[in-house]
Write a protein that holds these residues in place. Structure first.
Motif, PDB file in Angstrom:
ATOM      1  N   ASP A 271      56.877  36.993  29.590  1.00 48.95           N
ATOM      2  CA  ASP A 271      56.458  38.399  29.602  1.00 48.95           C
ATOM      3  C   ASP A 271      55.747  38.819  28.317  1.00 48.95           C
ATOM      4  O   ASP A 271      55.226  39.936  28.225  1.00 48.95           O
ATOM      5  CB  ASP A 271      57.692  39.307  29.782  1.00 48.95           C
ATOM      6  CG  ASP A 271      58.385  39.065  31.112  1.00 48.95           C
ATOM      7  OD1 ASP A 271      57.700  38.600  32.047  1.00 48.95           O
ATOM      8  OD2 ASP A 271      59.600  39.325  31.200  1.00 48.95           O
ATOM      9  N   VAL A 272      55.774  37.949  27.314  1.00 49.31           N
ATOM     10  CA  VAL A 272      55.334  38.358  25.971  1.00 49.31           C
ATOM     11  C   VAL A 272      53.898  38.862  25.970  1.00 49.31           C
ATOM     12  O   VAL A 272      53.602  39.966  25.483  1.00 49.31           O
ATOM     13  CB  VAL A 272      55.518  37.190  24.973  1.00 49.31           C
ATOM     14  CG1 VAL A 272      54.798  37.464  23.663  1.00 49.31           C
ATOM     15  CG2 VAL A 272      56.998  36.954  24.702  1.00 49.31           C
ATOM     16  N   ASP A 273      52.991  38.086  26.530  1.00 48.46           N
ATOM     17  CA  ASP A 273      51.578  38.471  26.466  1.00 48.46           C
ATOM     18  C   ASP A 273      51.315  39.807  27.151  1.00 48.46           C
ATOM     19  O   ASP A 273      50.611  40.665  26.618  1.00 48.46           O
ATOM     20  CB  ASP A 273      50.701  37.375  27.093  1.00 48.46           C
ATOM     21  CG  ASP A 273      50.417  36.251  26.108  1.00 48.46           C
ATOM     22  OD1 ASP A 273      51.198  36.105  25.145  1.00 48.46           O
ATOM     23  OD2 ASP A 273      49.407  35.532  26.299  1.00 48.46           O
ATOM     24  N   ALA A 274      51.907  39.958  28.328  1.00 45.10           N
ATOM     25  CA  ALA A 274      51.657  41.191  29.083  1.00 45.10           C
ATOM     26  C   ALA A 274      52.153  42.408  28.308  1.00 45.10           C
ATOM     27  O   ALA A 274      51.491  43.452  28.260  1.00 45.10           O
ATOM     28  CB  ALA A 274      52.337  41.101  30.447  1.00 45.10           C
ATOM     29  N   ILE A 275      53.305  42.258  27.665  1.00 47.07           N
ATOM     30  CA  ILE A 275      53.875  43.413  26.951  1.00 47.07           C
ATOM     31  C   ILE A 275      53.073  43.728  25.691  1.00 47.07           C
ATOM     32  O   ILE A 275      52.838  44.890  25.371  1.00 47.07           O
ATOM     33  CB  ILE A 275      55.370  43.158  26.668  1.00 47.07           C
ATOM     34  CG1 ILE A 275      56.127  43.337  27.984  1.00 47.07           C
ATOM     35  CG2 ILE A 275      55.896  44.113  25.597  1.00 47.07           C
ATOM     36  CD1 ILE A 275      57.604  43.154  27.923  1.00 47.07           C
ATOM     37  N   ILE A 276      52.619  42.687  25.000  1.00 48.30           N
ATOM     38  CA  ILE A 276      51.783  42.940  23.810  1.00 48.30           C
ATOM     39  C   ILE A 276      50.484  43.622  24.231  1.00 48.30           C
ATOM     40  O   ILE A 276      50.035  44.578  23.587  1.00 48.30           O
ATOM     41  CB  ILE A 276      51.499  41.624  23.047  1.00 48.30           C
ATOM     42  CG1 ILE A 276      52.803  41.066  22.469  1.00 48.30           C
ATOM     43  CG2 ILE A 276      50.481  41.854  21.933  1.00 48.30           C
ATOM     44  CD1 ILE A 276      52.688  39.655  21.913  1.00 48.30           C
ATOM     45  N   LYS A 277      49.907  43.148  25.336  1.00 44.92           N
ATOM     46  CA  LYS A 277      48.666  43.775  25.819  1.00 44.92           C
ATOM     47  C   LYS A 277      48.916  45.233  26.193  1.00 44.92           C
ATOM     48  O   LYS A 277      48.099  46.113  25.898  1.00 44.92           O
ATOM     49  CB  LYS A 277      48.109  43.005  27.023  1.00 44.92           C
ATOM     50  CG  LYS A 277      47.428  41.700  26.624  1.00 44.92           C
ATOM     51  CD  LYS A 277      46.926  40.949  27.852  1.00 44.92           C
ATOM     52  CE  LYS A 277      46.474  39.539  27.479  1.00 44.92           C
ATOM     53  NZ  LYS A 277      46.399  38.667  28.656  1.00 44.92           N
TER      54      LYS A 277
END
Lengths: 184, 579
Positions: free
Chosen positions: B523-529
């Protein structure tokens, strides 16, 4: 370990003694003595500081001291190139029996009596550390009741003046803005 | 031309004359007179929730802009709450002016209500400070304060003003000139030392550029690049210097010090010449000093003469502004190279091999939980080198220094010298005010965040949309790491339970921020985006990470850099290296 005498010209402003003393304390430099007094210029005071340099170089002490904004100039006064003196006030036991002996000692050291009574006298003497120490040794046998001693003060030999040579009246334009880039 | 006005108006006009556009503060009794003219001033005043926040915000603003940061507080507790930010700014040479109210001059020394001797308290860690009791002294003190804070080696200056000096009528005249007989920073380097340095550089076959925060303060990155490429030597950038020289540059070996790269640490240890630019041989860089870079000669360039020779003898001392110093070194080195230049090829090859063999890295947690290093790496990758990264103090700070890729100066802010937990949120706030168009990420720990998160309210109400990544390992992670390594895993008072309490998402929402949470690597990338896409509100992301991750490499405190460990009980394989 070696002892050095620093003559430090400082702005005559409140808190300057605390700044200097605080610096020595927090950087763990050893002060043997410190004497502060006015100079020929009412805006400037002179601190004569005798320091014992052990783990820090004299140079490092001077550079840290020089960072204090109120410190205008620092010079090391070497023994041979300066006149150095301390002030001693010492109260000794003196009776009519030993008066004569005391007088002889005082004469030798150029000391004088500034207060006396039936069983005591208070003696004033000035001189370098060695002379003061010798005098105290000589007076010891009469019984020292109390003593007060100043820190060392010193002045350069010769006709010159530290202040004349070092005080620039250079001023800094504030430009239009304190946010100006002073460095570049 | 002088104008009649109150001391308070004189103060505000002086601040305007000094070019102040923003200040961070919180009013109280003694400073109250000043807040009346502040109400009408063109200076933007940002009302913080705690004075410590004002101080760190001023620091963040200053580090991003290079201008003098300003904070303002009342007497007593207001002033003492500024003590930590002032000490922090002193250690990291940040230009800052703090204005404090003081009890009326007749009450000074009487233990009056909200009286504290803030001038006395702050003497050890201000570059200079003032106590003003006469309103006519206000403009001069302010002008001097800004000059002293911003010139030479930058630092904090405090101006404490008695309440009656603010209330009395005075003539306002902003000084055109200042006279500071005891303050003359030396900007121009001495030519002879430049020549000596150039000669040493030409002779050296194992030189290293040891670059410190001074390069950023003096805006000398461009000059550094020219000199570094001219010499061709490896470059290491300290914690305070990250971004002064691009991480991506082939000569860059990384950060030296306790958690530096093997290549950077070893390059200093094996060098025959340290070209030291605006660095101060801090114990976190040198390790055990007597074993530090024992075969190296030292060129030490710094604007502060007291730094030279303080910890390490300098063969060539150069006092001066670094921008000028480096600019002067370039032609001097060229002239020397025309005569002779040692061959650096074997040295560079061995350092490149070290860098390739021991890159920064980390192991993913075996239980599939979130890796803190991975989170930080992804924030960097998805935000880019134009973003500004602000860390607290601890493991997350070291990971942010290792796994964010820095390409530009003034994009990495942290509390390097003092090590102030709680620095990140307020400093990020100040950074965002100074650089409103930049994406500002506070990379914070769950311990640090709980010290100063109240400034998110300030951010939410004042349109300062920072982003906060809480690297939540539910511990005081760096202390816990030391307990793991040096106290047989006896975790005395380092567990914070912050995956249970507080609920950071709710806390963020309660403070007017967007609150997000992330527990799974996928989920990291989606949340940072998602966080990066929000620009009208502060965002807090609770990254719930693996608890036992450690910062490596590591030189244990007080040991030699030669004993660097790349993982627990694992030293580099020196035998396979030819150094």
């Amino acid at each position: 370990m070696s002892t050095h005498t620093l003559s430090v010209l400082v702005e005559n402003s409140p808190g300057v003694l605390a700044r200097v003393a605080g610096l020595f304390s927090r950087r763990a430099y050893n002060i043997d003595s410190l004497a502060v007094g006015p100079t020929e210029n009412p805006d400037i005071s002179r601190m004569t500081i005798v320091i014992n340099v052990e783990s820090h170089s004299l140079e490092q002490v001077i550079r840290q001291l020089d960072k204090l904004v109120n410190v205008i100039h620092i010079a090391e006064l070497k023994l041979a190139e300066s006149v150095q003196a301390e002030l001693l006030l010492v109260k000794i036991s003196a009776t009519s029996k030993n008066r004569f002996d005391v007088d002889a000692v005082l004469e030798t050291y150029g000391a004088s009596i500034v207060d006396e009574g039936a069983d005591y006298m208070t003696i004033e003497a000035t001189g370098d550390a060695a002379k003061i120490s010798d005098l105290l040794n000589a007076l010891e046998r009469f019984g020292i009741r109390e003593l007060a001693q100043s820190g060392l003060v010193a002045i350069e030999r010769g006709s010159g003046s530290l202040a004349d040579r070092t005080l620039s009246t250079q001023s800094i334009p504030t430009a239009d803005s304190g946010q100006a880039d002073y460095q570049n | 031309m002088s104008k009649k006005m109150s001391g308070a108006s004189s103060l505000v006009q002086s601040l305007e004359s000094a070019g102040v556009d923003v200040m961070f503060g919180l009013p109280g009794g003694a400073i109250l007179p000043a807040y009346d003219p502040i109400f009408d001033s063109k200076i933007r005043h940002i009302l913080v929730r705690h004075e410590q926040g004002a101080g760190h915000a001023a620091t963040g603003y200053a580090q991003v802009t290079g201008r003098v940061g300003v904070c303002i507080a009342t007497s007593g507790p207001g002033a003492t709450n500024l003590v930590t930010p002032l000490a922090d700014a002193a250690m990291d040479s940040v230009p800052m002016v703090a204005i404090t109210g003081q009890v009326p001059s007749v009450a000074i020394g009487t233990d009056a209500f909200q009286e504290a001797d803030i001038r006395g308290i702050t003497m050890p860690f201000t570059k200079h400070n003032y106590l003003i009791t006469d309103p006519k002294d206000i403009p001069r003190a302010i002008a001097e304060a800004f000059y002293i804070a911003g010139s030479g080696r930058p630092g904090p200056v405090l101006v404490d003003i008695a309440k009656d000096a603010l209330q009395k009528e005075t003539d306002f005249v902003y000084p055109k000139e200042l006279s500071l007989p005891g303050y003359h920073p030396q900007l121009e380097p001495e030519n002879q030392y430049i020549k000596d340095a150039a000669a040493l550089i030409a002779q050296s076959s194992k030189p290293v550029f040891y670059v410190g925060g001074g390069v950023i303060k003096s805006n000398a990155s461009k000059e550094l690049m020219q000199l570094a490429e001219l010499v061709g030597a490896p470059v290491v950038t300290t914690l305070m210097a990250l971004g002064s020289f691009p991480d991506s540059h082939p000569q860059h070996l990384g950060m030296p010090g306790m958690h530096g790269t093997v290549a950077a640490v070893t390059s200093l240890q094996k060098a025959d010449l340290l070209i030291t630019l605006g660095a101060r041989f801090d114990d976190r860089v040198t390790g055990k000093l007597s074993t530090f870079a024992v075969n190296a000669k030292v060129i030490h360039a710094d604007i502060d003469p007291a730094e030279i020779g303080k910890n390490r003898f300098a063969d060539v001392p150069i006092v001066g502004d670094l921008k000028r110093t480096i600019a002067a070194l370039i032609p001097a080195v060229k002239a020397e190279f025309a005569k002779n230049k040692a061959d650096l090829t074997p040295w560079i090859a061995s350092m490149n091999k070290l860098r390739a063999t021991y890159p920064l890295g980390y192991e993913l947690p075996k239980d599939g939980s979130l890796s803190p290093q991975y989170v930080i790496e992804r924030i960097s990758a998805l935000t880019g080198p134009e973003g500004i990264y602000v860390a607290g103090v601890g493991q997350h700070q070291m990971w942010a220094s290792q796994f964010v890729k820095y390409e530009n100066p003034r994009t990495w802010l942290n509390s390097g010298g003092l090590g102030t937990m709680g620095y990140a949120v307020p400093a990020a706030m100040g950074a965002k005010v100074g650089a409103p168009d930049a994406t500002v990420w506070a990379i914070d720990g769950d311990g640090c965040f709980q010290m100063t998160n109240q400034e998110l309210v300030t951010c939410a109400l004042n349109n300062i949309p920072i982003k906060v990544a809480i690297i939540n390992n539910e511990s005081l992670g760096m202390v816990r790491q030391w307990q793991t390594l040096f106290y047989e895993g006896r975790y005395s008072n380092t567990s914070l339970d912050s995956k249970r309490v507080p609920d950071f998402v709710k806390l963020a929402e309660a403070m007017g921020c967007v609150g997000l949470s992330c527990e799974r690597p996928e989920d990291v990338d989606a949340i940072i985006k998602q966080a990066n896409a929000i620009n009208d509100q502060p965002v807090v992301v609770d990254f719930r990470v693996f608890r036992d991750a450690m910062v490596w490499p590591m030189v244990a405190a007080g040991t030699s850099n030669d004993d660097i460990m790349i993982a627990r009980e694992m030293a580099p394989d020196w035998d396979s290296q030819e150094l």
